[in-house]
Design an enzyme around this catalytic site. Structure first.
Site, PDB file in Angstrom:
ATOM      1  N   ASP A  84      14.879  -7.946  -5.208  1.00  0.00           N
ATOM      2  CA  ASP A  84      14.104  -7.747  -3.983  1.00  0.00           C
ATOM      3  C   ASP A  84      13.446  -9.072  -3.566  1.00  0.00           C
ATOM      4  O   ASP A  84      12.786  -9.723  -4.384  1.00  0.00           O
ATOM      5  CB  ASP A  84      13.028  -6.685  -4.284  1.00  0.00           C
ATOM      6  CG  ASP A  84      12.311  -6.194  -3.051  1.00  0.00           C
ATOM      7  OD1 ASP A  84      12.891  -6.279  -1.949  1.00  0.00           O
ATOM      8  OD2 ASP A  84      11.180  -5.692  -3.192  1.00  0.00           O
ATOM      9  N   GLY A 208       8.336  -2.105   3.399  1.00  0.00           N
ATOM     10  CA  GLY A 208       6.958  -1.669   3.645  1.00  0.00           C
ATOM     11  C   GLY A 208       6.850  -0.177   3.900  1.00  0.00           C
ATOM     12  O   GLY A 208       6.133   0.268   4.788  1.00  0.00           O
TER      13      GLY A 208
HETATM   14  P1  13P Z   1       5.502  -1.368   0.094  1.00  0.00           P
HETATM   15  O1  13P Z   1       4.722  -1.952  -1.021  1.00  0.00           O
HETATM   16  O2  13P Z   1       4.738  -1.330   1.380  1.00  0.00           O
HETATM   17  O3  13P Z   1       6.059  -0.034  -0.252  1.00  0.00           O
HETATM   18  O4  13P Z   1       6.739  -2.317   0.388  1.00  0.00           O
HETATM   19  C1  13P Z   1       7.759  -2.384  -0.547  1.00  0.00           C
HETATM   20  C2  13P Z   1       8.859  -3.261  -0.108  1.00  0.00           C
HETATM   21  O5  13P Z   1       9.159  -3.384   1.062  1.00  0.00           O
HETATM   22  C3  13P Z   1       9.596  -3.968  -1.167  1.00  0.00           C
HETATM   23  O6  13P Z   1      10.581  -4.796  -0.650  1.00  0.00           O
END
Ligand code: 13P
Length: 278
Positions: A84, A208
């Site tokens: 990620d 997000g």
């Molecule tokens: P959140 O922490 O808002 O869930 O976002 C996670 C995310 O987008 C990881 O790439």
């Protein structure tokens, strides 16, 4: 079974279903998420940030951990292991060499052409290894210590060009969400999501996903989002459960009992989110 995210997401896009990406931080996170998704019989993407990789000891540790859990827990559902927000071509290559079957290169803060060139390098390496690639266009906002920084939404044209110019398998397009738990109303551009769904070839990723009510997640799915990333919501619920346990059980010193006090919270969040596909 380990599958790359390209196959998972392509099928989900066709059926207008969502595949969740849940971030993992350690053995316990990975175990709880895998067990819950296996029980629910849903495919899952385990997202690992570079800082989580560092925390766990390195790319090889993470890959062996996830592979071994799949074997020892007899996980039957499809699992994708995904880097990620990789910050460089080198970290994506390192992840691929360790056995990750999906990577994201996030150069969204760089000028367009630089973003494209770097992503293309990763795509070339990934294709030879049957690994899928996600990249970001537009820039995401974030919430830190209660302070909100808004991002810039992508445009249909930029997103279409970006996908064509890079050859990526899925696109993280900024549409108004922010990383972290934001409690107010966010200005999500559903019309933009619909247009992107109809005109961009590859599945759309919503970063997000935390802090969004279930009906908002459903609206995003209905507009055309295929992958939703969740990190902070799990951390929030796990830490509340553990804090409560520790406050009420001051004499407990066994780390398994302390950390384990949050297992059900992790599983509950996973289950609640996955319900949007019903
Ligand atoms: P959140 O922490 O808002 O869930 O976002 C996670 C995310 O987008 C990881 O790439």
């Amino acid at each position: 079974m380990l599958v790359n995210s390209k196959k998972m997401l392509k099928e989900a896009k066709k059926k207008k279903k969502v595949i969740y990406h849940f971030n993992i931080n350690n053995l316990e996170w990975a175990k709880c998420i895998l067990e819950e998704c296996n029980e629910l019989k849903v495919p899952v993407i385990l997202g690992v940030s570079e800082s989580a990789v560092k925390y766990m000891g390195g790319y090889d540790v993470v890959a062996s951990l996830v592979y071994s859990l799949i074997t020892d827990l007899e996980i039957k559902t499809d699992v994708c292991l995904h880097l990620d927000h990789g910050s460089s071509v080198e970290s994506c290559i390192r992840a691929i060499d360790a056995g990750f079957n999906s990577v994201m290169l996030d150069m969204s803060k760089k000028p367009y052409q630089e973003n494209v060139e770097k992503v293309k390098e990763v795509v070339a390496y990934a294709k030879n290894n049957d690994v899928s690639v996600e990249a970001e266009i537009g820039s995401m906002g974030g919430i830190s210590d209660g302070n909100l920084t808004l991002g810039t939404n992508t445009t249909l044209e930029d997103c279409k060009n970006f996908v064509q110019d890079t050859g990526i398998d899925s696109v993280a397009a900024s549409v108004g969400t922010v990383h972290g738990i934001y409690k107010g109303e966010l200005n999500i551009d559903y019309k933009l999501i619909e247009n992107l769904y109809n005109e961009v070839d590859v599945p759309l990723v919503l970063h997000g996903g935390s802090g969004l009510a279930i009906d908002i997640l459903k609206k995003c799915k209905e507009a055309g989002i295929t992958k939703i990333n969740i990190n902070s919501d799990i951390q929030d619920r796990w830490s509340k459960a553990v804090r409560e346990f520790v406050t009420e059980n001051k004499d407990v010193i066994d780390p398994r009992k302390i950390i384990g006090a949050g297992f059900q919270a992790i599983k509950d969040v996973v289950r609640e989110k996955i319900n949007i596909n019903d």
